[in-house]
Design a protein around this motif. Structure first.
Motif, PDB file in Angstrom:
ATOM      1  N   ASP A  27      60.315  -7.020  28.932  1.00 32.42           N
ATOM      2  CA  ASP A  27      60.119  -8.240  29.719  1.00 32.42           C
ATOM      3  C   ASP A  27      59.975  -7.967  31.213  1.00 32.42           C
ATOM      4  OD1 ASP A  27      60.242  -9.826  27.474  1.00 32.42           O
ATOM      5  OD2 ASP A  27      62.399 -10.224  27.667  1.00 32.42           O
ATOM      6  N   HIS A  28      60.707  -6.965  31.717  1.00 34.65           N
ATOM      7  CA  HIS A  28      60.778  -6.759  33.167  1.00 34.65           C
ATOM      8  C   HIS A  28      60.081  -5.491  33.657  1.00 34.65           C
ATOM      9  CE1 HIS A  28      63.652 -10.082  33.521  1.00 34.65           C
ATOM     10  NE2 HIS A  28      64.232  -9.594  32.438  1.00 34.65           N
ATOM     11  N   GLY A  29      59.847  -4.536  32.769  1.00 34.97           N
ATOM     12  CA  GLY A  29      59.184  -3.297  33.166  1.00 34.97           C
ATOM     13  C   GLY A  29      60.078  -2.399  33.998  1.00 34.97           C
ATOM     14  N   ALA A  30      59.472  -1.364  34.555  1.00 35.79           N
ATOM     15  CA  ALA A  30      60.182  -0.411  35.405  1.00 35.79           C
ATOM     16  C   ALA A  30      59.192   0.080  36.467  1.00 35.79           C
ATOM     17  CB  ALA A  30      60.735   0.736  34.568  1.00 35.79           C
ATOM     18  N   VAL A  31      59.450   1.247  37.026  1.00 32.44           N
ATOM     19  CA  VAL A  31      58.619   1.757  38.119  1.00 32.44           C
ATOM     20  C   VAL A  31      57.546   2.690  37.549  1.00 32.44           C
ATOM     21  CG1 VAL A  31      58.581   3.047  40.276  1.00 32.44           C
ATOM     22  CG2 VAL A  31      60.554   1.597  39.719  1.00 32.44           C
ATOM     23  N   VAL A  32      56.326   2.197  37.466  1.00 30.63           N
ATOM     24  CA  VAL A  32      55.206   3.039  37.060  1.00 30.63           C
ATOM     25  C   VAL A  32      54.786   3.861  38.274  1.00 30.63           C
ATOM     26  CG1 VAL A  32      52.825   3.054  36.230  1.00 30.63           C
ATOM     27  CG2 VAL A  32      54.450   1.385  35.329  1.00 30.63           C
ATOM     28  N   TYR A  33      54.555   5.149  38.084  1.00 30.89           N
ATOM     29  CA  TYR A  33      54.208   6.013  39.209  1.00 30.89           C
ATOM     30  C   TYR A  33      52.863   5.604  39.829  1.00 30.89           C
ATOM     31  CZ  TYR A  33      58.086   9.069  37.995  1.00 30.89           C
ATOM     32  OH  TYR A  33      59.350   9.563  37.752  1.00 30.89           O
ATOM     33  N   PRO A  34      52.671   5.894  41.110  1.00 25.92           N
ATOM     34  CA  PRO A  34      51.436   5.501  41.796  1.00 25.92           C
ATOM     35  C   PRO A  34      50.180   6.016  41.090  1.00 25.92           C
ATOM     36  CG  PRO A  34      53.063   6.249  43.392  1.00 25.92           C
ATOM     37  CD  PRO A  34      53.635   6.538  42.029  1.00 25.92           C
ATOM     38  N   ASP A  35      49.185   5.163  41.022  1.00 28.67           N
ATOM     39  CA  ASP A  35      47.838   5.497  40.528  1.00 28.67           C
ATOM     40  C   ASP A  35      47.762   5.726  39.021  1.00 28.67           C
ATOM     41  OD1 ASP A  35      46.536   5.415  43.059  1.00 28.67           O
ATOM     42  OD2 ASP A  35      47.317   7.411  43.512  1.00 28.67           O
ATOM     43  N   VAL A  36      48.826   5.447  38.281  1.00 25.04           N
ATOM     44  CA  VAL A  36      48.796   5.731  36.846  1.00 25.04           C
ATOM     45  C   VAL A  36      47.655   4.999  36.145  1.00 25.04           C
ATOM     46  CG1 VAL A  36      49.986   5.252  34.665  1.00 25.04           C
ATOM     47  CG2 VAL A  36      51.166   6.490  36.469  1.00 25.04           C
ATOM     48  N   GLU A  37      47.537   3.698  36.347  1.00 20.21           N
ATOM     49  CA  GLU A  37      46.488   2.975  35.628  1.00 20.21           C
ATOM     50  C   GLU A  37      45.100   3.391  36.084  1.00 20.21           C
ATOM     51  OE1 GLU A  37      45.359  -1.324  33.737  1.00 20.21           O
ATOM     52  OE2 GLU A  37      46.851  -1.283  35.343  1.00 20.21           O
ATOM     53  N   ARG A  38      44.920   3.601  37.363  1.00 20.88           N
ATOM     54  CA  ARG A  38      43.608   4.040  37.861  1.00 20.88           C
ATOM     55  C   ARG A  38      43.208   5.370  37.234  1.00 20.88           C
ATOM     56  NH1 ARG A  38      41.650   7.464  41.780  1.00 20.88           N
ATOM     57  NH2 ARG A  38      43.723   8.020  42.560  1.00 20.88           N
ATOM     58  N   VAL A  39      44.149   6.298  37.174  1.00 19.31           N
ATOM     59  CA  VAL A  39      43.862   7.618  36.613  1.00 19.31           C
ATOM     60  C   VAL A  39      43.628   7.530  35.102  1.00 19.31           C
ATOM     61  CG1 VAL A  39      44.806   9.924  36.215  1.00 19.31           C
ATOM     62  CG2 VAL A  39      45.088   8.823  38.451  1.00 19.31           C
ATOM     63  N   LEU A  40      44.448   6.737  34.410  1.00 15.65           N
ATOM     64  CA  LEU A  40      44.258   6.576  32.972  1.00 15.65           C
ATOM     65  C   LEU A  40      42.889   5.977  32.657  1.00 15.65           C
ATOM     66  CD1 LEU A  40      47.742   5.208  31.811  1.00 15.65           C
ATOM     67  CD2 LEU A  40      46.840   7.520  31.494  1.00 15.65           C
ATOM     68  N   THR A  41      42.448   5.051  33.487  1.00 18.94           N
ATOM     69  CA  THR A  41      41.135   4.437  33.294  1.00 18.94           C
ATOM     70  C   THR A  41      40.035   5.485  33.322  1.00 18.94           C
ATOM     71  OG1 THR A  41      41.894   2.378  34.337  1.00 18.94           O
ATOM     72  CG2 THR A  41      39.514   2.711  34.176  1.00 18.94           C
ATOM     73  N   VAL A  42      40.144   6.410  34.263  1.00 14.19           N
ATOM     74  CA  VAL A  42      39.135   7.470  34.387  1.00 14.19           C
ATOM     75  C   VAL A  42      39.254   8.465  33.234  1.00 14.19           C
ATOM     76  CG1 VAL A  42      38.308   9.369  35.827  1.00 14.19           C
ATOM     77  CG2 VAL A  42      39.041   7.228  36.888  1.00 14.19           C
ATOM     78  N   LEU A  43      40.469   8.913  32.949  1.00 18.77           N
ATOM     79  CA  LEU A  43      40.669   9.930  31.911  1.00 18.77           C
ATOM     80  C   LEU A  43      40.266   9.423  30.534  1.00 18.77           C
ATOM     81  CD1 LEU A  43      44.118  11.432  32.982  1.00 18.77           C
ATOM     82  CD2 LEU A  43      41.855  12.451  33.313  1.00 18.77           C
ATOM     83  N   ALA A  44      40.542   8.145  30.253  1.00 20.01           N
ATOM     84  CA  ALA A  44      40.253   7.587  28.931  1.00 20.01           C
ATOM     85  C   ALA A  44      38.760   7.545  28.629  1.00 20.01           C
ATOM     86  CB  ALA A  44      40.843   6.184  28.812  1.00 20.01           C
ATOM     87  N   GLN A  45      37.939   7.631  29.651  1.00 16.35           N
ATOM     88  CA  GLN A  45      36.491   7.648  29.440  1.00 16.35           C
ATOM     89  C   GLN A  45      36.016   8.994  28.898  1.00 16.35           C
ATOM     90  OE1 GLN A  45      34.505   6.383  33.062  1.00 16.35           O
ATOM     91  NE2 GLN A  45      35.916   4.684  33.345  1.00 16.35           N
ATOM     92  N   LYS A  46      36.831  10.031  29.087  1.00 15.83           N
ATOM     93  CA  LYS A  46      36.415  11.387  28.705  1.00 15.83           C
ATOM     94  C   LYS A  46      37.311  12.003  27.635  1.00 15.83           C
ATOM     95  CE  LYS A  46      35.142  15.808  30.839  1.00 15.83           C
ATOM     96  NZ  LYS A  46      35.092  16.581  32.103  1.00 15.83           N
ATOM     97  N   TYR A  47      38.600  11.628  27.625  1.00 15.42           N
ATOM     98  CA  TYR A  47      39.567  12.249  26.727  1.00 15.42           C
ATOM     99  C   TYR A  47      40.293  11.203  25.884  1.00 15.42           C
ATOM    100  CZ  TYR A  47      38.957  15.917  30.244  1.00 15.42           C
ATOM    101  OH  TYR A  47      38.425  16.838  31.103  1.00 15.42           O
ATOM    102  N   LYS A  48      40.793  11.631  24.736  1.00 15.60           N
ATOM    103  CA  LYS A  48      41.686  10.809  23.936  1.00 15.60           C
ATOM    104  C   LYS A  48      43.095  10.959  24.517  1.00 15.60           C
ATOM    105  CE  LYS A  48      38.985  11.556  19.722  1.00 15.60           C
ATOM    106  NZ  LYS A  48      39.004  12.148  18.354  1.00 15.60           N
ATOM    107  N   LEU A  49      43.793   9.839  24.721  1.00 17.08           N
ATOM    108  CA  LEU A  49      45.107   9.862  25.368  1.00 17.08           C
ATOM    109  C   LEU A  49      46.204   9.432  24.390  1.00 17.08           C
ATOM    110  CD1 LEU A  49      44.185   8.222  28.804  1.00 17.08           C
ATOM    111  CD2 LEU A  49      43.965  10.617  28.096  1.00 17.08           C
ATOM    112  N   PHE A  50      47.377  10.092  24.507  1.00 16.55           N
ATOM    113  CA  PHE A  50      48.494   9.860  23.601  1.00 16.55           C
ATOM    114  C   PHE A  50      49.811   9.935  24.369  1.00 16.55           C
ATOM    115  CE2 PHE A  50      44.985  11.909  21.476  1.00 16.55           C
ATOM    116  CZ  PHE A  50      44.811  11.174  20.321  1.00 16.55           C
ATOM    117  N   ILE A  51      50.884   9.437  23.747  1.00 16.76           N
ATOM    118  CA  ILE A  51      52.233   9.579  24.295  1.00 16.76           C
ATOM    119  C   ILE A  51      53.144  10.162  23.215  1.00 16.76           C
ATOM    120  CG2 ILE A  51      54.301   8.412  25.176  1.00 16.76           C
ATOM    121  CD1 ILE A  51      52.509   6.312  26.423  1.00 16.76           C
TER     122      ILE A  51
END
Length: 204
Positions: free
Chosen positions: A82-106
């Motif tokens: 519900d409240h989230g936490a502290v996502v590191y700077p630029d995470v979504e921007r970088v994921l957006t770029v990487l996801a265009q070229k690579y498969k991403l997992f956690i």
């Protein structure tokens, strides 16, 4: 390289302040237990639940450790969702770029609901194809990394994490390790190092 597998805590986000508050609220119900400090919690990052119980509550039986951690986790995941936490700077921007070229997992050493809480609170699920954790499989980090590799038929994955446990997991799975030096751990062996999340764009 065809894919990137990420750790969560200390790599994609920092939930330590939120988790510390939530866990200490639970411990107040157990009056004979002292509060957990930020340093103690940080020392547990990357460990599995059983190891965390032994580290934080060595005076308790394994059954009592498990009971308290289960209670903490039951409160923690809904709150983070519900409240989230502290996502590191630029995470979504970088994921957006990487996801265009690579498969991403956690792959993270966490309980059921934790990765889902990360997805829900920050709307980041769309960047990841699959995830795994010991709360669902009962396996080690290295075994879960291998499971992701096999399940998704990955050919040349890498693992990005911040602790020695992440390094061990990557080595067990036989894949390169990228050390996120801005996270919680100190690692002196790695294949690549990043000092901020956006450094991934320069590496790959």
């Amino acid at each position: 390289m065809d894919s990137i597998i990420f750790d969560l805590d200390g790599t994609l986000w920092d939930s330590s302040e939120q988790v510390l508050t939530i866990w200490n609220e639970v411990l107040k119900k157990h009056g004979d237990l002292p509060e957990i400090t930020k340093e103690q919690l940080a020392s547990c990052m990357g460990l599995q639940s059983k190891e965390i119980g032994q580290k934080l509550f060595p005076q308790l039986s394994e059954e009592q450790q498990d009971e308290i951690l289960t209670e903490c986790h039951e409160v923690e995941c809904p709150y983070l969702g519900d409240h989230g936490a502290v996502v590191y700077p630029d995470v979504e921007r970088v994921l957006t770029v990487l996801a265009q070229k690579y498969k991403l997992f956690i792959v993270s050493n966490c309980q059921n609901g934790y990765i889902e809480a990360f997805y829900k609170s920050h709307q980041l699920e769309k960047y990841f194809i699959d995830y795994e954790h010991p709360g669902r499989t009962g396996l080690t980090k290295g075994e879960n990394i291998k499971l992701i590799i096999e399940r998704n038929q990955l050919k040349q994955p890498i693992y990005v994490g911040d602790t020695k446990g992440d390094l061990t997991g990557a080595r067990f799975a036989g894949i390169p390790f990228v050390y996120a030096s801005y996270g919680f751990g100190e690692v002196d062996e790695f294949d690549y190092v990043i000092h901020r999340f956006s450094d991934l764009l320069e590496l790959f």
